[in-house]
Design a protein around this motif. Structure first.
Motif, short mmCIF file in Angstrom:
data_model
loop_
_atom_site.label_atom_id
_atom_site.label_comp_id
_atom_site.label_asym_id
_atom_site.label_seq_id
_atom_site.Cartn_x
_atom_site.Cartn_y
_atom_site.Cartn_z
N HIS A 28 57.67 -42.81 -25.49
CA HIS A 28 56.51 -42.44 -26.29
C HIS A 28 56.76 -41.11 -27.00
O HIS A 28 56.44 -40.94 -28.18
CB HIS A 28 55.27 -42.30 -25.39
N ILE A 68 56.76 -40.08 -30.97
CA ILE A 68 55.93 -38.99 -31.50
C ILE A 68 56.80 -37.98 -32.25
O ILE A 68 56.42 -37.48 -33.31
CB ILE A 68 55.16 -38.31 -30.36
N CYS A 80 47.45 -38.50 -32.54
CA CYS A 80 48.21 -38.75 -31.31
C CYS A 80 47.76 -37.82 -30.18
O CYS A 80 47.70 -38.22 -29.02
CB CYS A 80 49.70 -38.54 -31.57
N TRP A 97 49.96 -38.03 -24.02
CA TRP A 97 50.51 -37.79 -25.35
C TRP A 97 50.22 -36.38 -25.85
O TRP A 97 50.91 -35.87 -26.72
CB TRP A 97 49.90 -38.79 -26.34
N ALA A 116 52.50 -34.09 -28.59
CA ALA A 116 51.94 -34.09 -29.95
C ALA A 116 51.56 -32.68 -30.38
O ALA A 116 51.81 -32.29 -31.52
CB ALA A 116 50.73 -35.02 -30.01
#
Length: 243
Positions: free
Chosen positions: A20, A24, A45, A52, A56
């Motif tokens: 993930h 990002i 995000c 996250w 982010a």
């Protein structure tokens, strides 16, 4: 009950958080035409889930783009509430109407003083004609002929003396001396890009008399007396001026 539980196959389809984070990472693009969309997507995000948010935010605040004083003060308040966000900032871009009483070029030095310890790159860029047409200034905002800098401006610049890269585009200083003192306050500068940089000069003043600080003299920059605009482009200290 058994049917409501996820199967082993479904559970194994979940991606590790590292995947993930790599996705990002790939969102950000600092090209002028794409950066706003990239920043908006990173903001989304950061709101998706707690897993996250750290990644982010780290990328979101690595490159900060400010267009007016309201955005500057919002950023300052945000960093005051969460000081770790200021440590993420590596690149700061000031774009918009710069020759106004509440110029970002002057305000950010006090509003963010001491809050960006890892800032390395500063980009200062005024609007071009096309951007001016698309973004008219507020009626109450008066545009000045030059940056509204004051005698204490060089001492404020010392708060960002650790930066290594500076880009100036469509910026007009009150005098060559102000421009020179601005650069002299950045002793760690290794990369300098200047385009449409100019200054207003009173013809009754002898502005060329020994106004170049020693740090600029060591860079062997030769400037034509016949022009007050210097399209410098290159690495400071080696080939920042036309030869």
């Amino acid at each position: 009950m058994a049917e409501a539980l996820p199967s082993q196959t479904q559970a194994n389809l979940r991606l590790p958080i590292e995947v993930h984070e790599r996705i990002i990472d790939a969102i950000f693009d600092d090209r002028y035409s794409l950066v706003l969309d990239a920043l908006a997507m990173l903001s989304s995000c950061a709101l998706v889930c707690r897993a996250w948010r750290p990644r982010a935010q780290r990328i979101l605040f690595e490159y900060v783009l400010l267009r007016d004083k309201d955005a500057l003060f919002r950023l300052a308040e945000l960093i005051n509430a969460s000081p770790e966000l200021g440590t993420y900032v590596r690149k700061l871009a000031l774009r918009g109407y710069l020759h106004v009483p509440y110029s970002l070029v002057v305000l950010f030095l006090t509003a963010l003083r001491g809050k960006l310890p890892n800032l390395s790159v500063l980009n200062i860029q005024g609007f071009d004609d096309e951007e001016r047409a698309a973004n008219p200034p507020p009626e109450a905002q008066k545009e000045l002929p030059t940056l509204p800098i004051h005698p204490y401006f060089p001492s404020l610049v010392k708060s960002i003396s650790h930066i290594h890269s500076l880009s100036l585009v469509a910026v007009k200083f009150p005098s060559f001396g102000d421009f020179a003192r601005f650069l002299a306050a950045l002793p760690n500068l290794t990369d300098l890009f200047c385009l449409r940089v100019s200054w207003a000069v009173d013809r009754n003043q002898h502005v060329w008399r020994s106004v170049t600080p020693a740090t600029l003299a060591r860079r062997s920059c030769r400037i034509s007396r016949s022009s007050r605009t210097m399209p410098w482009m290159g690495r400071a200290g080696r080939d920042c001026c036309p030869r």
